[in-house]
Scaffold this motif. Structure first.
Motif, PDB file in Angstrom:
ATOM      1  N   LEU A   6       0.813  -1.214   0.000  1.00 43.31           N
ATOM      2  CA  LEU A   6       0.000   0.000   0.000  1.00 43.31           C
ATOM      3  C   LEU A   6       0.849   1.267   0.000  1.00 43.31           C
ATOM      4  O   LEU A   6       0.400   2.316  -0.459  1.00 43.31           O
ATOM      5  N   PHE A   7       2.055   1.164   0.555  1.00 45.39           N
ATOM      6  CA  PHE A   7       2.932   2.323   0.636  1.00 45.39           C
ATOM      7  C   PHE A   7       4.381   1.851   0.677  1.00 45.39           C
ATOM      8  O   PHE A   7       4.691   0.812   1.267  1.00 45.39           O
ATOM      9  N   CYS A   8       5.254   2.637   0.031  1.00 38.56           N
ATOM     10  CA  CYS A   8       6.681   2.330   0.062  1.00 38.56           C
ATOM     11  C   CYS A   8       7.463   3.641  -0.045  1.00 38.56           C
ATOM     12  O   CYS A   8       7.171   4.469  -0.902  1.00 38.56           O
ATOM     13  N   LYS A   9       8.416   3.827   0.836  1.00 41.24           N
ATOM     14  CA  LYS A   9       9.269   5.017   0.791  1.00 41.24           C
ATOM     15  C   LYS A   9      10.716   4.583   1.063  1.00 41.24           C
ATOM     16  O   LYS A   9      11.003   3.930   2.070  1.00 41.24           O
ATOM     17  N   SER A  10      11.580   4.950   0.139  1.00 39.49           N
ATOM     18  CA  SER A  10      13.002   4.610   0.278  1.00 39.49           C
ATOM     19  C   SER A  10      13.749   5.704   1.036  1.00 39.49           C
ATOM     20  O   SER A  10      13.226   6.808   1.241  1.00 39.49           O
ATOM     21  N   LYS A  11      14.979   5.398   1.417  1.00 37.56           N
ATOM     22  CA  LYS A  11      15.867   6.355   2.091  1.00 37.56           C
ATOM     23  C   LYS A  11      15.247   6.925   3.367  1.00 37.56           C
ATOM     24  O   LYS A  11      15.312   8.113   3.661  1.00 37.56           O
ATOM     25  N   GLU A  58      13.137  -3.769  -6.856  1.00 37.17           N
ATOM     26  CA  GLU A  58      11.677  -3.929  -6.868  1.00 37.17           C
ATOM     27  C   GLU A  58      11.012  -2.881  -5.975  1.00 37.17           C
ATOM     28  O   GLU A  58      10.014  -2.260  -6.350  1.00 37.17           O
ATOM     29  N   LEU A  59      11.571  -2.660  -4.789  1.00 39.07           N
ATOM     30  CA  LEU A  59      11.002  -1.687  -3.869  1.00 39.07           C
ATOM     31  C   LEU A  59      11.210  -0.252  -4.355  1.00 39.07           C
ATOM     32  O   LEU A  59      10.356   0.615  -4.146  1.00 39.07           O
ATOM     33  N   MET A  60      12.317   0.011  -5.006  1.00 38.82           N
ATOM     34  CA  MET A  60      12.552   1.347  -5.556  1.00 38.82           C
ATOM     35  C   MET A  60      11.524   1.671  -6.640  1.00 38.82           C
ATOM     36  O   MET A  60      11.004   2.789  -6.714  1.00 38.82           O
ATOM     37  N   ARG A  61      11.214   0.680  -7.478  1.00 38.37           N
ATOM     38  CA  ARG A  61      10.189   0.883  -8.516  1.00 38.37           C
ATOM     39  C   ARG A  61       8.821   1.134  -7.865  1.00 38.37           C
ATOM     40  O   ARG A  61       8.057   1.991  -8.308  1.00 38.37           O
ATOM     41  N   ALA A  62       8.539   0.360  -6.815  1.00 40.15           N
ATOM     42  CA  ALA A  62       7.254   0.531  -6.119  1.00 40.15           C
ATOM     43  C   ALA A  62       7.177   1.909  -5.481  1.00 40.15           C
ATOM     44  O   ALA A  62       6.113   2.559  -5.482  1.00 40.15           O
ATOM     45  N   ASP A  63       8.294   2.387  -4.940  1.00 41.53           N
ATOM     46  CA  ASP A  63       8.341   3.718  -4.328  1.00 41.53           C
ATOM     47  C   ASP A  63       7.973   4.783  -5.355  1.00 41.53           C
ATOM     48  O   ASP A  63       7.125   5.661  -5.106  1.00 41.53           O
ATOM     49  N   MET A  64       8.583   4.739  -6.522  1.00 44.29           N
ATOM     50  CA  MET A  64       8.314   5.726  -7.564  1.00 44.29           C
ATOM     51  C   MET A  64       6.870   5.631  -8.060  1.00 44.29           C
ATOM     52  O   MET A  64       6.218   6.641  -8.326  1.00 44.29           O
ATOM     53  N   GLN A  65       6.377   4.401  -8.179  1.00 50.38           N
ATOM     54  CA  GLN A  65       5.024   4.197  -8.695  1.00 50.38           C
ATOM     55  C   GLN A  65       3.966   4.691  -7.707  1.00 50.38           C
ATOM     56  O   GLN A  65       3.033   5.411  -8.073  1.00 50.38           O
ATOM     57  N   LEU A  66       4.116   4.337  -6.427  1.00 55.96           N
ATOM     58  CA  LEU A  66       3.106   4.675  -5.425  1.00 55.96           C
ATOM     59  C   LEU A  66       3.106   6.155  -5.064  1.00 55.96           C
ATOM     60  O   LEU A  66       2.101   6.686  -4.598  1.00 55.96           O
ATOM     61  N   SER A  67       4.222   6.823  -5.256  1.00 56.66           N
ATOM     62  CA  SER A  67       4.286   8.246  -4.915  1.00 56.66           C
ATOM     63  C   SER A  67       3.951   9.132  -6.093  1.00 56.66           C
ATOM     64  O   SER A  67       3.886  10.353  -5.964  1.00 56.66           O
ATOM     65  N   SER A  68       3.741   8.514  -7.264  1.00 56.36           N
ATOM     66  CA  SER A  68       3.440   9.293  -8.459  1.00 56.36           C
ATOM     67  C   SER A  68       2.049   9.886  -8.368  1.00 56.36           C
ATOM     68  O   SER A  68       1.135   9.317  -7.770  1.00 56.36           O
ATOM     69  N   GLU A  69       1.875  11.058  -8.970  1.00 58.35           N
ATOM     70  CA  GLU A  69       0.562  11.712  -9.001  1.00 58.35           C
ATOM     71  C   GLU A  69      -0.446  10.880  -9.772  1.00 58.35           C
ATOM     72  O   GLU A  69      -1.627  10.865  -9.485  1.00 58.35           O
ATOM     73  N   ASP A 162       1.695  23.702   3.812  1.00 53.64           N
ATOM     74  CA  ASP A 162       2.966  23.353   4.432  1.00 53.64           C
ATOM     75  C   ASP A 162       3.958  22.899   3.375  1.00 53.64           C
ATOM     76  O   ASP A 162       3.585  22.444   2.292  1.00 53.64           O
ATOM     77  N   ILE A 163       5.232  23.027   3.702  1.00 57.49           N
ATOM     78  CA  ILE A 163       6.283  22.562   2.802  1.00 57.49           C
ATOM     79  C   ILE A 163       6.220  21.034   2.705  1.00 57.49           C
ATOM     80  O   ILE A 163       6.113  20.325   3.708  1.00 57.49           O
ATOM     81  N   TYR A 164       6.276  20.533   1.487  1.00 54.57           N
ATOM     82  CA  TYR A 164       6.219  19.086   1.272  1.00 54.57           C
ATOM     83  C   TYR A 164       7.510  18.417   1.734  1.00 54.57           C
ATOM     84  O   TYR A 164       8.611  18.921   1.503  1.00 54.57           O
ATOM     85  N   TRP A 165       7.359  17.270   2.405  1.00 56.48           N
ATOM     86  CA  TRP A 165       8.506  16.412   2.725  1.00 56.48           C
ATOM     87  C   TRP A 165       8.052  14.969   2.703  1.00 56.48           C
ATOM     88  O   TRP A 165       6.861  14.674   2.580  1.00 56.48           O
ATOM     89  N   GLY A 166       9.008  14.034   2.790  1.00 54.53           N
ATOM     90  CA  GLY A 166       8.718  12.631   2.529  1.00 54.53           C
ATOM     91  C   GLY A 166       7.621  12.024   3.374  1.00 54.53           C
ATOM     92  O   GLY A 166       6.860  11.165   2.903  1.00 54.53           O
TER      93      GLY A 166
END
Length: 751
Positions: A6-11, A58-69, A162-166
């Motif tokens: 449902l959610f993935c965030k790297s770094k 795999e998780l990096m791809r999921a991070d980019m996909q799930l955070s995309s607009e 508010d300023i956007y952050w991760g």
């Protein structure tokens, strides 16, 4: 085996020490297995170094996909072994979302001096020790960097965002699966699936915070309430005042200008008049006047917004003082506390879909008490119509509170079959009765039902147009709303499918409860139920349940509504003695003007949406199964002063209350209703104790027992006179629904 991601965030880092080299990068995940509820979702953090290259990619791809607009419709998945690894790796952790009590979101420094972080607080103290604070290194997180680039293109410095952050993505994902509430005490802290008590305790208007000085444990000084008020809301008002002063200062400066002084001094001089008539001079004057008006309106707008925010969030001291002055005290024995007033005023936490779902386990059974659910409904209401449908099926006892999802599905099928087979088919395929009187009675019932259905809530879109699809159609004669004279004409037939279903339900109920039959007003009770459920079969059974408690309002001998009117009279005498005495002088002591409001639960006094909100409060039986009487009492209390000061005749009182339609604030009245009940219960408790002491025994010198009347009741005018505690009033303390049935209908019953 895979699980849904449902959610993935790297770094997302764990800082093991003060040295940057010791920081551990990892992935923050929210996962849920198929068929699991939101409560079963799992929050996991796992270090990158424990994953192989394929898993990281795999998780990096999921991070980019799930955070995309523009998220992909396909669901992201991750192997369950990745989640299981978190149970055995140092610093890693995995926790059920249902086990999280609160989350603190601490945003990063705008200057980059510190990272934004998230602190997760578990309900389990043992589990809490294994959850480290998570730091979002936005500058090295690809998904955050990409989103920041997108947002920078549409950046608006004046929108106040508010300023956007991760962690914003993390919070937004949680909002989709759980009920997340920001606390007013500390805006960085958000409660997860909070109870109503938690929401009250963490509200800035909580009396516990008010009474606790800042030196407990921080520093001495003003009360918490005063600090919040001065630090936040007074700033806006003072700023507006400052603006007004600036406006006055501008005016003074303008008036001190030599040219202005010259004009004022010589304004009768024809040459000066000619100068003032110059278009350029008038333009300057108009500009100045426009500027003053603009600033004045702006200042007024700021003040209004500040006051509106205070009122909306229960922070309006003026309203609080007003409630205390009108309802707070009647002597030493019956006082309202700060906490009781705050509980009544805090009605800003409506039930959301996420909160409602959090009440049930994976099998669809309640995991909290019914009273806790009703607390949310009573004090917060329901946020939207779709959710209201589910909740009303419980409130109207179509679904048992202790049922599982599977049991409700089976029950629903049974109820649908029963409605069609046992009730609807009996009038659809009804044969002519051999008894002429019975046949005439049935046709009379049909005519009554059709007449009321035709007039039902025609201002609502669902019932407005008498077309076959219920929508406006330019090719149809009945595309426009029907006028009153048309409604009284029996020649036209009902085509609107929703009106037809109202007719079907009322005819079926006539079969179900043939002794009662149809009485004017029953369609008023059915209409909101069908409007919300939009389902004929379920609306029928919900209506049956509602009529179980409302049948006493429609009895032939009117004994049920008469009992309520007598109870309301006793209640008014006890709680509003001055108003009661004045109404008696106006020949209105029988409260006849309340009859229409009570018989259909204020259906015709309020807007339709407000009626739904009022009804769901009544249906909780949270304080009393007859809470509608306290709502009526609140109307009397709210209007007592103008009535006592201006009206002295029966016709005047009747006209005054009849014209209240559409002018009352239901939310204010509901707050007053609750406070009146709290006060009523305190009075009844005192009356009960004094009743027990009303007669006591004294032993004489020779041992005989003498019974005397207690001096406590010597003052018959006292509000706490035990004789005022009638049986009708005692019944108001019960949550058990009062049921009165119509006796068997005789052959020649006349309605």
């Amino acid at each position: 085996m895979f699980t849904e991601l449902l959610f993935c965030k790297s770094k997302v880092f764990v800082h093991c020490s003060s040295k940057a080299d010791d920081n551990i990068a990892g992935f923050l995940l929210i996962t849920r297995d198929a068929q699991q509820t939101a409560l079963d979702a799992t929050l996991t953090w796992i270090p990158e170094k424990e994953l192989d290259k394929a898993q990281i990619n795999e998780l990096m791809r999921a991070d980019m996909q799930l955070s995309s607009e523009t998220r992909s419709n396909g669901k992201s998945r991750v192997k369950k072994e990745v989640i299981l690894q978190a149970l055995y790796i140092a610093w890693a952790f995995s926790i059920k979302v249902s086990s999280i009590y609160s989350i603190q979101f601490r945003p990063p420094s705008p200057s980059g001096w510190w990272f934004g972080s998230v602190a997760i607080n578990s309900k389990n103290l043992r589990e809490q020790d294994s959850i480290p604070i998570l730091f979002f290194h936005d500058k090295v997180c690809p998904s955050t960097q990409e989103k920041q680039k997108q947002l920078s293109k549409s950046f608006d410095p004046f929108n106040g965002a508010d300023i956007y952050w991760g962690a914003n993505d993390f919070r937004d994902s949680l909002l989709e699966i759980v009920d997340l509430k920001q606390t007013l005490v500390d805006p960085t802290v958000w409660l997860v699936n909070a109870t109503m008590d938690d929401l009250r305790n963490f509200s800035a208007s909580n009396p516990k915070h008010e009474s606790q000085g800042l030196n407990e444990p921080a520093a001495q000084g003003n009360k918490f309430w005063d600090v919040v008020d001065q630090a936040k809301w007074n700033v806006m008002s003072k700023f507006a005042d400052l603006t007004s002063k600036s406006t006055n200062k501008m005016a003074n400066m303008f008036n001190q200008h030599p040219l202005v002084k010259f004009v004022d001094k010589h304004n009768t001089n024809p040459y000066v008049k000619q100068i003032l008539a110059n278009p350029k001079v008038q333009e300057i004057q108009d500009d100045f006047d426009s500027a003053k008006i603009y600033l004045a309106k702006w200042a007024l707008g700021v003040k209004e917004q500040a006051e509106k925010y205070q009122t909306t969030n229960g922070l309006d001291d003026t309203y609080r003082r007003l409630l205390f002055n009108e309802l707070g005290s009647d002597g030493e024995d019956v006082n309202l506390t700060d906490e009781e007033v705050n509980v009544a005023m805090q009605r800003s936490h409506p039930l959301t879909k996420q909160k409602w779902d959090s009440f049930f386990d994976s099998k669809g059974r309640l995991v909290i008490t019914v009273q806790e659910v009703k607390d949310f409904i009573f004090h917060g209401g329901v946020s939207d119509a779709d959710l209201r449908k589910d909740i009303w099926l419980f409130l109207l006892e179509v679904y048992p509170w202790d049922s599982s999802l599977e049991e409700r599905q089976i029950l629903e099928k049974t109820l649908r079959d029963s409605y069609r087979a046992n009730y609807k088919c009996k009038w659809e395929y009804r044969e002519t009765h051999s008894d002429e009187d019975e046949e005439a009675y049935w046709h009379d019932q049909v005519l009554r039902i059709e007449k009321d259905v035709k007039r039902n809530d025609r201002d609502l879109p669902l019932y407005k147009y008498n077309t076959e699809d219920g929508n406006a159609s330019p090719n149809c004669q009945q595309a426009e709303p029907l006028a009153d004279d048309t409604l009284d004409n029996d020649s036209w037939t009902v085509k609107n499918p929703h009106l037809q279903k109202l007719r079907s339900i009322l005819l079926s109920y006539n079969i179900y409860n043939n002794d009662l039959g149809y009485v004017q007003g029953m369609c008023d009770l059915l209409s909101p139920i069908y409007y919300i459920l939009k389902d004929e079969e379920l609306s029928f059974w919900a209506f049956v349940s509602l009529m179980n408690r409302m049948e006493r309002n429609f009895l032939r001998d009117q004994s049920g509504i008469r009992d309520q009117m007598l109870t309301l009279t006793d209640l008014c005498q006890l709680m509003l003695p001055k108003m009661s005495d004045h109404l008696a002088k106006c020949d209105s002591s029988n409260l006849f003007f309340c009859f229409r409001m009570l018989i259909v639960w204020f259906k015709r006094e309020f807007e339709f949406g407000d009626v739904c909100s009022i009804w769901e409060v009544f249906l909780t039986d949270f304080y009393s199964s007859q809470f509608q009487l306290f709502f009526m009492l609140a109307i009397l209390q709210k209007n007592s002063l103008p009535v006592m000061q201006n009206l002295d005749q029966f016709d005047q009182v009747l006209k005054y209350f009849n014209e209240l339609k559409g002018s009352m604030d239901w939310s204010d009245l509901m707050i007053r209703s609750e406070l009146l009940f709290v006060k009523f219960k305190k009075i009844m408790d005192i009356l009960e104790r004094r009743s027990e002491l009303n007669e006591y025994t004294l032993l004489t010198a020779d041992g005989n027992v003498i019974t005397e009347t207690s001096a406590i009741t010597a003052d018959n005018s006292s509000q706490t006179n035990p004789s005022l505690a009638t049986d009708n009033l005692k019944q108001l303390l019960s949550k058990k629904v009062v049921i009165q049935r119509e006796p068997p209908r005789e052959k020649h019953s006349v309605r």
